[in-house]
Design a protein around this motif. Structure first.
Motif, PDB file in Angstrom:
ATOM      1  N   CYS A  70       1.586  12.921  -0.344  1.00 35.78           N
ATOM      2  CA  CYS A  70       2.152  13.044  -1.285  1.00 35.78           C
ATOM      3  C   CYS A  70       0.427  13.370  -2.471  1.00 35.78           C
ATOM      4  O   CYS A  70       0.674  14.361  -3.129  1.00 35.78           O
ATOM      5  CB  CYS A  70       3.084  12.508  -2.135  1.00 35.78           C
ATOM      6  SG  CYS A  70       2.711  10.734  -1.602  1.00 35.78           S
ATOM      7  N   ALA A  71       0.159  12.056  -2.067  1.00 39.50           N
ATOM      8  CA  ALA A  71      -1.123  12.086  -3.078  1.00 39.50           C
ATOM      9  C   ALA A  71      -2.253  12.805  -2.982  1.00 39.50           C
ATOM     10  O   ALA A  71      -2.552  13.931  -3.895  1.00 39.50           O
ATOM     11  CB  ALA A  71      -2.139  11.150  -2.548  1.00 39.50           C
ATOM     12  N   ALA A  72      -2.262  13.673  -1.726  1.00 44.09           N
ATOM     13  CA  ALA A  72      -3.252  14.761  -1.195  1.00 44.09           C
ATOM     14  C   ALA A  72      -2.839  16.414  -1.743  1.00 44.09           C
ATOM     15  O   ALA A  72      -3.284  17.137  -1.918  1.00 44.09           O
ATOM     16  CB  ALA A  72      -3.427  14.805   0.132  1.00 44.09           C
ATOM     17  N   VAL A  73      -1.265  16.282  -1.310  1.00 47.42           N
ATOM     18  CA  VAL A  73      -0.740  17.557  -2.369  1.00 47.42           C
ATOM     19  C   VAL A  73      -0.427  18.183  -3.385  1.00 47.42           C
ATOM     20  O   VAL A  73      -0.367  19.462  -4.090  1.00 47.42           O
ATOM     21  CB  VAL A  73       0.329  18.337  -1.159  1.00 47.42           C
ATOM     22  CG1 VAL A  73      -0.380  18.581  -0.291  1.00 47.42           C
ATOM     23  CG2 VAL A  73       2.046  17.201  -1.501  1.00 47.42           C
ATOM     24  N   CYS A  74      -0.314  16.812  -4.411  1.00 48.09           N
ATOM     25  CA  CYS A  74      -0.090  16.560  -5.784  1.00 48.09           C
ATOM     26  C   CYS A  74      -0.693  18.123  -6.145  1.00 48.09           C
ATOM     27  O   CYS A  74      -2.205  17.037  -6.522  1.00 48.09           O
ATOM     28  CB  CYS A  74       0.147  15.366  -6.556  1.00 48.09           C
ATOM     29  SG  CYS A  74       0.877  15.485  -8.078  1.00 48.09           S
TER      30      CYS A  74
ATOM     31  N   ILE B 100      -0.251  11.184  -8.308  1.00 47.45           N
ATOM     32  CA  ILE B 100      -0.287  10.739  -7.372  1.00 47.45           C
ATOM     33  C   ILE B 100      -0.972   9.583  -6.806  1.00 47.45           C
ATOM     34  O   ILE B 100      -2.386  10.448  -6.173  1.00 47.45           O
ATOM     35  CB  ILE B 100       0.721  11.070  -6.847  1.00 47.45           C
ATOM     36  CG1 ILE B 100       2.255  11.843  -6.823  1.00 47.45           C
ATOM     37  CG2 ILE B 100       1.440   9.851  -5.005  1.00 47.45           C
ATOM     38  CD1 ILE B 100       3.028  12.543  -5.686  1.00 47.45           C
ATOM     39  N   GLU B 101      -1.182   8.627  -6.890  1.00 45.67           N
ATOM     40  CA  GLU B 101      -2.161   7.988  -6.197  1.00 45.67           C
ATOM     41  C   GLU B 101      -1.472   6.779  -4.771  1.00 45.67           C
ATOM     42  O   GLU B 101      -0.575   5.884  -5.423  1.00 45.67           O
ATOM     43  CB  GLU B 101      -3.045   6.905  -7.227  1.00 45.67           C
ATOM     44  CG  GLU B 101      -4.117   7.973  -8.501  1.00 45.67           C
ATOM     45  CD  GLU B 101      -4.994   7.255  -8.707  1.00 45.67           C
ATOM     46  OE1 GLU B 101      -6.096   7.459  -8.338  1.00 45.67           O
ATOM     47  OE2 GLU B 101      -4.740   6.252  -9.663  1.00 45.67           O
ATOM     48  N   LEU B 102      -2.556   6.233  -4.194  1.00 44.01           N
ATOM     49  CA  LEU B 102      -1.706   5.464  -3.499  1.00 44.01           C
ATOM     50  C   LEU B 102      -2.701   4.297  -3.220  1.00 44.01           C
ATOM     51  O   LEU B 102      -3.697   3.850  -4.036  1.00 44.01           O
ATOM     52  CB  LEU B 102      -2.330   6.069  -1.930  1.00 44.01           C
ATOM     53  CG  LEU B 102      -1.494   5.585  -0.602  1.00 44.01           C
ATOM     54  CD1 LEU B 102      -0.413   6.077  -0.698  1.00 44.01           C
ATOM     55  CD2 LEU B 102      -2.480   5.943   0.594  1.00 44.01           C
TER      56      LEU B 102
ATOM     57  N   LEU C  91       0.668  -1.115   0.268  1.00 43.96           N
ATOM     58  CA  LEU C  91      -0.212   0.136   0.147  1.00 43.96           C
ATOM     59  C   LEU C  91       0.992   0.930   0.207  1.00 43.96           C
ATOM     60  O   LEU C  91       1.214   2.091   0.910  1.00 43.96           O
ATOM     61  CB  LEU C  91      -0.740   0.028   1.128  1.00 43.96           C
ATOM     62  CG  LEU C  91      -1.627  -1.158   1.120  1.00 43.96           C
ATOM     63  CD1 LEU C  91      -3.009  -1.169   2.181  1.00 43.96           C
ATOM     64  CD2 LEU C  91      -2.393  -1.356   0.146  1.00 43.96           C
ATOM     65  N   VAL C  92       1.506   1.773  -1.682  1.00 44.43           N
ATOM     66  CA  VAL C  92       2.513   2.649  -1.174  1.00 44.43           C
ATOM     67  C   VAL C  92       1.868   3.678  -2.193  1.00 44.43           C
ATOM     68  O   VAL C  92       1.012   2.887  -2.687  1.00 44.43           O
ATOM     69  CB  VAL C  92       4.452   2.571  -2.002  1.00 44.43           C
ATOM     70  CG1 VAL C  92       4.698   1.372  -0.490  1.00 44.43           C
ATOM     71  CG2 VAL C  92       4.173   1.398  -2.847  1.00 44.43           C
ATOM     72  N   ALA C  93       2.968   4.452  -2.690  1.00 48.37           N
ATOM     73  CA  ALA C  93       1.713   5.461  -3.296  1.00 48.37           C
ATOM     74  C   ALA C  93       2.791   5.388  -4.923  1.00 48.37           C
ATOM     75  O   ALA C  93       4.126   4.566  -4.794  1.00 48.37           O
ATOM     76  CB  ALA C  93       2.854   6.672  -2.736  1.00 48.37           C
ATOM     77  N   LYS C  94       2.122   5.493  -5.455  1.00 51.29           N
ATOM     78  CA  LYS C  94       2.609   5.191  -7.084  1.00 51.29           C
ATOM     79  C   LYS C  94       2.444   6.412  -8.051  1.00 51.29           C
ATOM     80  O   LYS C  94       1.342   7.234  -7.965  1.00 51.29           O
ATOM     81  CB  LYS C  94       1.505   4.189  -7.501  1.00 51.29           C
ATOM     82  CG  LYS C  94       2.087   3.203  -8.401  1.00 51.29           C
ATOM     83  CD  LYS C  94       1.230   2.006  -9.069  1.00 51.29           C
ATOM     84  CE  LYS C  94       1.407   2.161 -10.266  1.00 51.29           C
ATOM     85  NZ  LYS C  94       0.234   1.342 -11.035  1.00 51.29           N
ATOM     86  N   VAL C  95       3.279   7.048  -9.000  1.00 50.08           N
ATOM     87  CA  VAL C  95       3.730   7.800  -9.741  1.00 50.08           C
ATOM     88  C   VAL C  95       3.122   8.109 -11.194  1.00 50.08           C
ATOM     89  O   VAL C  95       3.466   7.287 -11.396  1.00 50.08           O
ATOM     90  CB  VAL C  95       4.771   8.860  -9.485  1.00 50.08           C
ATOM     91  CG1 VAL C  95       4.726  10.680 -10.188  1.00 50.08           C
ATOM     92  CG2 VAL C  95       5.461   9.706  -8.652  1.00 50.08           C
ATOM     93  N   SER C  96       2.360   8.635 -11.356  1.00 54.13           N
ATOM     94  CA  SER C  96       2.194   8.785 -12.737  1.00 54.13           C
ATOM     95  C   SER C  96       2.802   9.964 -13.756  1.00 54.13           C
ATOM     96  O   SER C  96       2.684  10.880 -13.928  1.00 54.13           O
ATOM     97  CB  SER C  96       0.445   8.730 -13.528  1.00 54.13           C
ATOM     98  OG  SER C  96      -0.100   9.849 -14.545  1.00 54.13           O
TER      99      SER C  96
END
Ligand SMILES: Cc1cc2nc3c(=O)[nH]c(=O)nc-3n(C[C@H](O)[C@H](O)[C@H](O)COP(=O)(O)OP(=O)(O)OC[C@H]3O[C@@H](n4cnc5c(N)ncnc54)[C@H](O)[C@@H]3O)c2cc1C
Ligand code: SF4
Ligand code: SF4
Lengths: 571, 101
Positions: free
Chosen positions: A539-543, A548-550, A490-495
């Protein structure tokens, strides 16, 4: 692939839930929700028979997602993930909804509203499950090496245990010599063996191991990586050495309490601390002499620097026993000595009681003072005068003319700012390193892969320090000997497509190195290092570009959950 | 305010038949004493061992009125030989205070 056929199981928790939540109503609402293929209730979902029944249902109905409305995920998330896995489902296709702590226990006064809330939460759970994707654990190959910081008895003993288990050990000691606080000490309780001897023995054993490397005059200056794979830098003298280790043990010990000027007469001639008295005992034969005078009468003042109403509120544990043990040695040197012990409570616990008993038998006398009315020490002629209100004599003030006053000084945390900056370990109120749980996880810290041992954690005697270092060594090897670590995915992932590398994510990420800049398709973008990401979602919240998605909590999932929570409940 | 006499404390350590180290101040003896002396025997022993000479002197009448009934001794959970201690104290006082040999 997302879930189309979801099983929703609602638990009574034997009344814990069903007394205040209409479980049947929740089950019926689930049955009427899109995506739900099967809805059932259970008296105890966690029981073996219920789990068997759920696994059977998953197989026969070919369910591809499961929601269980029950207790807190803290209690049974893992239980049910394992159950799903055993039935052939990816464990991350399981969603837990907490209708006990969040509904029945929180809203006992209002059953209809509690039930309505449960319905909303369950619908949100179904919404999340319907958008879940199967996820695989992140596997980290671990390094079979450990960094031990501090070569006191705890650190040295841990190093030997780890070496026994076949792990490579790097020991970093700030001082010029190994041995910690007992290096200079004479006879120690309970066995009477001198600290110097114990240290010499450990040092020789370590010298005989080719998988232990000791750096003295050395400090840890940098740490990166994560549990299983840390990269550290050690400064030893002028040199900086880079090492790779799987785990770290901080065994940096304590410092003896240094009394304030005039505290119990500190600063007067012949007022000494317990470490100083230990030194005097080591060098004395037949009679104790201080400042050129024979000592006839000793007064000990206990709890100096410990159990203060403000400041060090804790008990230092070792000092009662160390003081009565010292009194026995003083008696052995000179049986004619008069020894008066001014104590608050005698905490020579466990088998140490026998040492206290022996001291009494050898003529030590005990007077009890109240912490609110401590004794005073002043100069009288060539000697000292101690005044105390003795509770054992009915609270009378008693004057004791003494030649030597021993302040039974406690333990304080070592000042270790540089190490704290590197390791980022949280401290307890007394400034010692904090464990995760004092009873159940006593040597683990909130930093995965970093363990604590010995008196660095809290005041401890030698046996206790070594026991905790053995526990830390066992924890390290349990983690490293398997060769790999599995971490939840359950980690962040960048598009990379959407990312514009504005850097907002890096600013909010609390875990150093978890977000890095990389080049993809000719442009600079952010990337997440899965081993370092803890999945907090900051990070997902501020992008600003929603790049970024979790995993497990994607934007689509969270939006669907909010919609489900807000939808009308018809009663 | 009363002052410790290291000499008396040292003498008590060697006094024949005197041993109250095992006392842990439970108070059973004080509660059971049929003469109702508050001082006997627990505090008295503590004072004597510390070498609080004034207080021992002030309690000479009580020390000599003790019945040696052993009510306290029979019930002392620590097995202190209370009456032996009283006898030992009496003999010490006879020599030191009254000059008897
Ligand atoms: C006067 C006295 C008498 C005692 N008597 C007894 C007794 O009779 N029996 C008994 O069981 N216990 C006794 N103790 C307690 C005993 O000393 C401790 O339990 C024991 O020393 C704790 O071991 P440790 O390895 O945890 O810490 P320490 O002995 O404090 O060793 C810690 C080591 O870590 C090093 N260090 C600190 N910071 C860093 C850093 N940033 N980087 C690298 N290295 C670092 C220090 O230099 C030190 O070598 C006594 C203590 C005192 C003060
Ligand atoms: S061990 Fe004894 S002397 Fe030390 S702080 Fe605790 S009560 Fe006081
Ligand atoms: S009964 Fe025994 S242990 Fe208790 S106070 Fe009296 S002498 Fe001490």
């Amino acid at each position: 692939m997302s879930a189309q056929k979801i099983g929703v199981f609602t638990c009574h928790c034997g009344g814990n839930i069903s007394d205040y939540v209409d479980v049947q109503k929740v089950c019926d609402a689930a049955a009427g929700t899109e995506g739900c293929a099967l809805a059932k209730t259970f008296l105890f979902a966690c029981s073996d028979s219920s789990q068997e029944e759920m696994m059977e249902a998953i197989r026969t109905h070919q369910l591809d997602g499961v929601v269980i409305a029950s207790c807190s995920p803290k209690l049974h998330l893992e239980t049910f993930r394992v159950m799903a896995h055993r039935a052939g489902l990816n464990p991350h296709m399981y969603t837990q909804v907490n209708i006990r702590e969040q509904c029945s226990w929180a809203h006992r006064h209002d059953m209809p509203k509690a039930s309505e809330k449960a319905v909303r939460l369950v619908r949100a759970g179904i919404a999340r499950a319907s958008l879940s994707r199967p996820l695989e654990n992140i596997r980290v190959e671990t390094l079979p090496a450990v960094l031990v910081i501090g070569a006191g008895p705890a650190g040295m003993r841990a190093a030997l245990a780890l070496s026994d288990l076949g792990l490579t050990v790097y020991v970093v000691e700030r001082a010029a010599e190994v041995g910690g606080r007992i290096r200079a000490l004479g006879k120690l309780f309970p066995s009477g063996r001198p600290g110097r001897e114990i240290v010499a023995r450990l040092r020789d054993q370590i010298a005989g191991r080719d998988n232990i490397v000791v750096y003295t005059n050395a400090e840890l200056v940098e740490k990166s990586g994560s549990a299983g794979r840390f990269a550290v830098k050690v400064r030893a003298g002028q040199e900086t050495i880079s090492l790779k280790v799987g785990a770290i043990i901080a065994a940096t010990g304590f410092a003896p309490y240094a009394p304030q000027p005039e505290e119990f007469g500190f600063g007067l001639p012949a007022v000494v601390t317990l470490p100083e008295f230990n030194e005097l005992l080591t060098t004395s034969r037949e009679c104790l002499r201080v400042n050129g005078r024979d000592v006839r009468t000793i007064a000990y003042v206990y709890c100096v620097g410990s159990r203060q109403s403000e400041g060090n509120q804790y008990c230092s544990r070792y000092c009662c026993t160390a003081a009565v043990h010292a009194a026995i040695q003083a008696h052995e040197i000179d049986p004619e000595l008069n020894q008066f012990h001014l104590y608050r409570d005698m905490r020579a616990y466990g088998r140490n009681e026998l040492i206290y008993e022996e001291a009494r038998q050898k003529g030590s006398l005990f007077l009890r003072y109240d912490g609110g009315e401590p004794p005073t020490v002043e100069r009288e002629g060539d000697g000292l005068l101690v005044r105390v209100r003795d509770e054992l004599s009915g609270g009378d003030s008693i004057e004791i003319p003494a030649d030597l006053v021993v302040l039974v000084t406690g333990m304080v945390a070592t000042s270790n700012q540089r190490l704290l900056d590197v390791l980022k370990l949280p401290l307890s109120a007394g400034g010692f390193f904090n464990e995760i749980h004092p009873k159940l996880r006593p040597v683990e810290t909130v930093i995965d892969g970093v363990f604590i041992a010995g008196a660095a954690q809290a005041p401890k005697n030698l046996a206790e320090s070594v026991a905790s270092s053995m526990a830390a060594a066992a924890n390290c090897s349990a983690m490293l000997l398997k060769g790999h670590l599995d971490r939840a995915p359950l980690v962040a992932k960048v598009s990379a497509e959407t990312c514009v590398w504005c850097g907002e994510c890096v600013k909010v990420c609390p875990y150093a190195g978890a977000i890095v800049e990389v080049e993809r398709d000719g442009k600079q973008v952010a990337d997440v290092v899965p081993e370092l990401c803890k999945g907090c979602g900051a990070c997902a919240a501020v992008c600003p570009s929603a790049a970024i998605e979790l995993e497990g909590y994607t934007n689509a999932q969270v939006t669907a959950m909010i919609d489900a929570l807000a939808a009308e409940v018809v009663s | 305010m009363t002052r410790v006499s290291p000499e008396l404390a040292a003498r008590m350590k060697k006094a024949e038949g005197f041993d109250a180290n095992a006392c842990f101040h439970c108070g059973t003896c004080t509660a059971l004493c049929p003469l109702g002396y508050k001082i006997l025997p627990r505090k008295l022993f503590h004072d004597a061992m510390l070498g609080l000479e004034d207080r021992v002197r002030a309690n000479i009448p009580q020390i000599f009125s003790c019945l040696l009934c052993r009510m306290c001794e029979a019930n002392c959970p620590s097995g202190v030989h209370i009456t032996d201690n009283i006898r030992s104290l009496r003999s010490l006082i006879n020599r030191q205070v009254f000059g008897l040999k």
